[in-house]
Design a protein around this motif. Sequence first.
Motif, PDB file in Angstrom:
ATOM      1  N   LEU A 199       6.783  41.413 -34.788  1.00 52.30           N
ATOM      2  CA  LEU A 199       6.005  41.007 -33.630  1.00 52.30           C
ATOM      3  C   LEU A 199       4.824  41.953 -33.491  1.00 52.30           C
ATOM      4  CD1 LEU A 199       5.696  39.164 -31.168  1.00 52.30           C
ATOM      5  CD2 LEU A 199       7.167  40.747 -29.900  1.00 52.30           C
ATOM      6  N   LEU A 200       3.633  41.415 -33.639  1.00 48.06           N
ATOM      7  CA  LEU A 200       2.409  42.173 -33.411  1.00 48.06           C
ATOM      8  C   LEU A 200       1.904  41.831 -32.016  1.00 48.06           C
ATOM      9  CD1 LEU A 200       0.789  41.502 -36.876  1.00 48.06           C
ATOM     10  CD2 LEU A 200       1.612  43.701 -36.058  1.00 48.06           C
ATOM     11  N   CYS A 201       1.450  42.856 -31.302  1.00 47.02           N
ATOM     12  CA  CYS A 201       0.984  42.650 -29.930  1.00 47.02           C
ATOM     13  C   CYS A 201      -0.355  43.341 -29.723  1.00 47.02           C
ATOM     14  CB  CYS A 201       1.980  43.241 -28.933  1.00 47.02           C
ATOM     15  SG  CYS A 201       3.641  42.583 -29.039  1.00 47.02           S
ATOM     16  N   PHE A 202      -1.237  42.690 -28.985  1.00 42.64           N
ATOM     17  CA  PHE A 202      -2.472  43.319 -28.530  1.00 42.64           C
ATOM     18  C   PHE A 202      -2.144  44.178 -27.311  1.00 42.64           C
ATOM     19  CE2 PHE A 202      -4.160  39.361 -30.461  1.00 42.64           C
ATOM     20  CZ  PHE A 202      -5.015  39.937 -31.387  1.00 42.64           C
ATOM     21  N   VAL A 203      -2.676  45.397 -27.277  1.00 43.84           N
ATOM     22  CA  VAL A 203      -2.461  46.301 -26.147  1.00 43.84           C
ATOM     23  C   VAL A 203      -3.823  46.859 -25.739  1.00 43.84           C
ATOM     24  CG1 VAL A 203      -1.254  48.365 -25.342  1.00 43.84           C
ATOM     25  CG2 VAL A 203      -0.195  46.930 -27.097  1.00 43.84           C
ATOM     26  N   ASP A 204      -4.103  46.837 -24.425  1.00 38.99           N
ATOM     27  CA  ASP A 204      -5.395  47.366 -23.948  1.00 38.99           C
ATOM     28  C   ASP A 204      -5.240  48.606 -23.074  1.00 38.99           C
ATOM     29  OD1 ASP A 204      -4.493  46.459 -21.497  1.00 38.99           O
ATOM     30  OD2 ASP A 204      -6.141  45.052 -21.171  1.00 38.99           O
ATOM     31  N   GLY A 205      -4.069  49.215 -23.123  1.00 35.77           N
ATOM     32  CA  GLY A 205      -3.800  50.387 -22.293  1.00 35.77           C
ATOM     33  C   GLY A 205      -3.065  50.033 -21.018  1.00 35.77           C
ATOM     34  N   GLN A 206      -3.190  48.787 -20.573  1.00 36.76           N
ATOM     35  CA  GLN A 206      -2.543  48.320 -19.336  1.00 36.76           C
ATOM     36  C   GLN A 206      -1.629  47.113 -19.583  1.00 36.76           C
ATOM     37  OE1 GLN A 206      -3.507  49.783 -16.177  1.00 36.76           O
ATOM     38  NE2 GLN A 206      -4.529  51.260 -17.491  1.00 36.76           N
ATOM     39  N   THR A 207      -2.015  46.301 -20.550  1.00 37.74           N
ATOM     40  CA  THR A 207      -1.381  45.007 -20.752  1.00 37.74           C
ATOM     41  C   THR A 207      -0.948  44.882 -22.208  1.00 37.74           C
ATOM     42  OG1 THR A 207      -2.981  44.116 -19.173  1.00 37.74           O
ATOM     43  CG2 THR A 207      -1.733  42.507 -20.445  1.00 37.74           C
ATOM     44  N   ILE A 208       0.148  44.150 -22.429  1.00 37.80           N
ATOM     45  CA  ILE A 208       0.594  43.856 -23.785  1.00 37.80           C
ATOM     46  C   ILE A 208       0.710  42.340 -23.927  1.00 37.80           C
ATOM     47  CG2 ILE A 208       3.057  44.110 -23.202  1.00 37.80           C
ATOM     48  CD1 ILE A 208       3.354  45.371 -26.079  1.00 37.80           C
ATOM     49  N   VAL A 209       0.103  41.792 -24.982  1.00 38.65           N
ATOM     50  CA  VAL A 209       0.107  40.353 -25.223  1.00 38.65           C
ATOM     51  C   VAL A 209       0.609  40.104 -26.640  1.00 38.65           C
ATOM     52  CG1 VAL A 209      -1.278  38.252 -25.358  1.00 38.65           C
ATOM     53  CG2 VAL A 209      -1.841  40.003 -23.652  1.00 38.65           C
ATOM     54  N   PRO A 210       1.808  39.500 -26.766  1.00 43.29           N
ATOM     55  CA  PRO A 210       2.365  39.269 -28.093  1.00 43.29           C
ATOM     56  C   PRO A 210       1.660  38.132 -28.831  1.00 43.29           C
ATOM     57  CG  PRO A 210       3.862  38.437 -26.408  1.00 43.29           C
ATOM     58  CD  PRO A 210       2.705  39.088 -25.696  1.00 43.29           C
ATOM     59  N   MET A 211       1.591  38.287 -30.141  1.00 44.88           N
ATOM     60  CA  MET A 211       1.121  37.198 -31.008  1.00 44.88           C
ATOM     61  C   MET A 211       2.340  36.345 -31.357  1.00 44.88           C
ATOM     62  SD  MET A 211      -1.522  39.170 -33.541  1.00 44.88           S
ATOM     63  CE  MET A 211      -2.161  40.762 -33.014  1.00 44.88           C
ATOM     64  N   VAL A 212       2.182  35.455 -32.313  1.00 41.04           N
ATOM     65  CA  VAL A 212       3.275  34.591 -32.737  1.00 41.04           C
ATOM     66  C   VAL A 212       4.232  35.401 -33.620  1.00 41.04           C
ATOM     67  CG1 VAL A 212       3.838  32.486 -34.020  1.00 41.04           C
ATOM     68  CG2 VAL A 212       1.772  32.577 -32.616  1.00 41.04           C
ATOM     69  N   TYR A 213       5.546  35.217 -33.433  1.00 42.95           N
ATOM     70  CA  TYR A 213       6.544  35.902 -34.248  1.00 42.95           C
ATOM     71  C   TYR A 213       6.352  35.578 -35.727  1.00 42.95           C
ATOM     72  CZ  TYR A 213       9.000  36.051 -29.760  1.00 42.95           C
ATOM     73  OH  TYR A 213       9.333  36.237 -28.439  1.00 42.95           O
ATOM     74  N   ALA A 214       6.623  36.556 -36.576  1.00 40.22           N
ATOM     75  CA  ALA A 214       6.511  36.341 -38.022  1.00 40.22           C
ATOM     76  C   ALA A 214       7.797  36.773 -38.708  1.00 40.22           C
ATOM     77  CB  ALA A 214       5.335  37.137 -38.585  1.00 40.22           C
ATOM     78  N   LYS A 215       8.060  36.197 -39.861  1.00 35.37           N
ATOM     79  CA  LYS A 215       9.179  36.584 -40.721  1.00 35.37           C
ATOM     80  C   LYS A 215       8.575  37.215 -41.957  1.00 35.37           C
ATOM     81  CE  LYS A 215      13.338  36.506 -42.672  1.00 35.37           C
ATOM     82  NZ  LYS A 215      13.283  37.739 -43.432  1.00 35.37           N
ATOM     83  N   ASP A 216       8.794  38.530 -42.114  1.00 35.65           N
ATOM     84  CA  ASP A 216       8.284  39.258 -43.285  1.00 35.65           C
ATOM     85  C   ASP A 216       9.229  39.096 -44.461  1.00 35.65           C
ATOM     86  OD1 ASP A 216       6.196  40.215 -41.854  1.00 35.65           O
ATOM     87  OD2 ASP A 216       6.857  42.290 -41.794  1.00 35.65           O
ATOM     88  N   HIS A 217       8.645  39.092 -45.637  1.00 37.27           N
ATOM     89  CA  HIS A 217       9.430  39.147 -46.882  1.00 37.27           C
ATOM     90  C   HIS A 217       8.971  40.402 -47.597  1.00 37.27           C
ATOM     91  CE1 HIS A 217      11.186  35.149 -46.415  1.00 37.27           C
ATOM     92  NE2 HIS A 217      10.018  34.837 -45.876  1.00 37.27           N
ATOM     93  N   LYS A 260       4.442  56.478 -18.631  1.00 32.83           N
ATOM     94  CA  LYS A 260       5.168  57.690 -18.272  1.00 32.83           C
ATOM     95  C   LYS A 260       4.792  58.867 -19.164  1.00 32.83           C
ATOM     96  CE  LYS A 260       9.748  59.208 -16.915  1.00 32.83           C
ATOM     97  NZ  LYS A 260      11.165  58.875 -16.816  1.00 32.83           N
ATOM     98  N   ASP A 261       4.613  58.595 -20.463  1.00 33.87           N
ATOM     99  CA  ASP A 261       4.268  59.655 -21.414  1.00 33.87           C
ATOM    100  C   ASP A 261       2.757  59.911 -21.484  1.00 33.87           C
ATOM    101  OD1 ASP A 261       6.960  59.768 -21.925  1.00 33.87           O
ATOM    102  OD2 ASP A 261       6.830  59.136 -24.022  1.00 33.87           O
ATOM    103  N   LYS A 262       1.995  59.170 -20.687  1.00 33.75           N
ATOM    104  CA  LYS A 262       0.534  59.305 -20.659  1.00 33.75           C
ATOM    105  C   LYS A 262      -0.082  59.087 -22.047  1.00 33.75           C
ATOM    106  CE  LYS A 262       0.310  62.334 -16.603  1.00 33.75           C
ATOM    107  NZ  LYS A 262       1.494  61.835 -16.008  1.00 33.75           N
ATOM    108  N   ILE A 263       0.370  58.015 -22.714  1.00 36.52           N
ATOM    109  CA  ILE A 263      -0.176  57.629 -24.018  1.00 36.52           C
ATOM    110  C   ILE A 263      -1.103  56.437 -23.796  1.00 36.52           C
ATOM    111  CG2 ILE A 263       0.339  56.778 -26.341  1.00 36.52           C
ATOM    112  CD1 ILE A 263       3.085  58.168 -26.098  1.00 36.52           C
ATOM    113  N   ASP A 264      -2.374  56.627 -24.056  1.00 34.69           N
ATOM    114  CA  ASP A 264      -3.362  55.561 -23.880  1.00 34.69           C
ATOM    115  C   ASP A 264      -3.438  54.760 -25.177  1.00 34.69           C
ATOM    116  OD1 ASP A 264      -5.409  53.929 -23.078  1.00 34.69           O
ATOM    117  OD2 ASP A 264      -6.965  55.457 -23.275  1.00 34.69           O
ATOM    118  N   TYR A 265      -2.597  53.730 -25.282  1.00 36.61           N
ATOM    119  CA  TYR A 265      -2.531  52.926 -26.504  1.00 36.61           C
ATOM    120  C   TYR A 265      -3.413  51.704 -26.353  1.00 36.61           C
ATOM    121  CZ  TYR A 265      -0.607  51.109 -30.825  1.00 36.61           C
ATOM    122  OH  TYR A 265      -0.455  50.678 -32.126  1.00 36.61           O
TER     123      TYR A 265
END
Length: 194
Positions: free
Chosen positions: A112-130, A176-181
């Motif tokens: 699961l890849l997600c876009f993160v802007d520091g405040q919000t997380i928005v998931p992309m479509v689930y993928a199956k890796d090989h 909580k950890d003050k990580i600006d991702y």
Amino acid sequence: DHGHKGFGPRKHAATFEGSKAFSKEFMIRHGLPTARYHEVNSYEESIEALREFSYPVVVKADGLAAGKGVVICEDEMMAKNTLKEMLVDGILAGAGKKVVLEEYLTGYECSLLCFVDGQTIVPMVYAKDHKQIYDGNEGPNTGGMGTVSPNPFMPEGMDEVLKRDILDPFMKGLEKDKIDYRGVVFIGLMIENS
């Protein structure tokens, strides 16, 4: 500096991708579900820690290893050889100076890849890796042999479960950890009992 627009996490936030031990510690600290693990820094320590696990056991180089830093060890001899190669022989250069031993989870993998802007997380479509190199999911892991998206094995109703159990606690942990991702975060899931 060259006028190109881009986005991605700053150095400290990028440690999630660069260190499995850092990620595991974050998950435990903030109550995200994760496999039981033990972090080791020497071959001697790793042999002692192996006693805590049954087989198969997963041996992961802490750092980036071009997709070759994760080995599923079927027995004690394979685990000891893998640990020696990583911690003593240095086959993965700096990536294997620290190793994470992890319990083997059954089920199927979901990325699961997600876009993160520091405040919000928005998931992309689930993928199956090989990831394994040979047909039938056999052979050593690679950097990735391909993906299928959407993941055909994802059960219905998982969106809310993942939001509640993973995405929301991840964002609260960052705060909580003050990580600006800011950027894209990769979340590797093992789905059991679906």
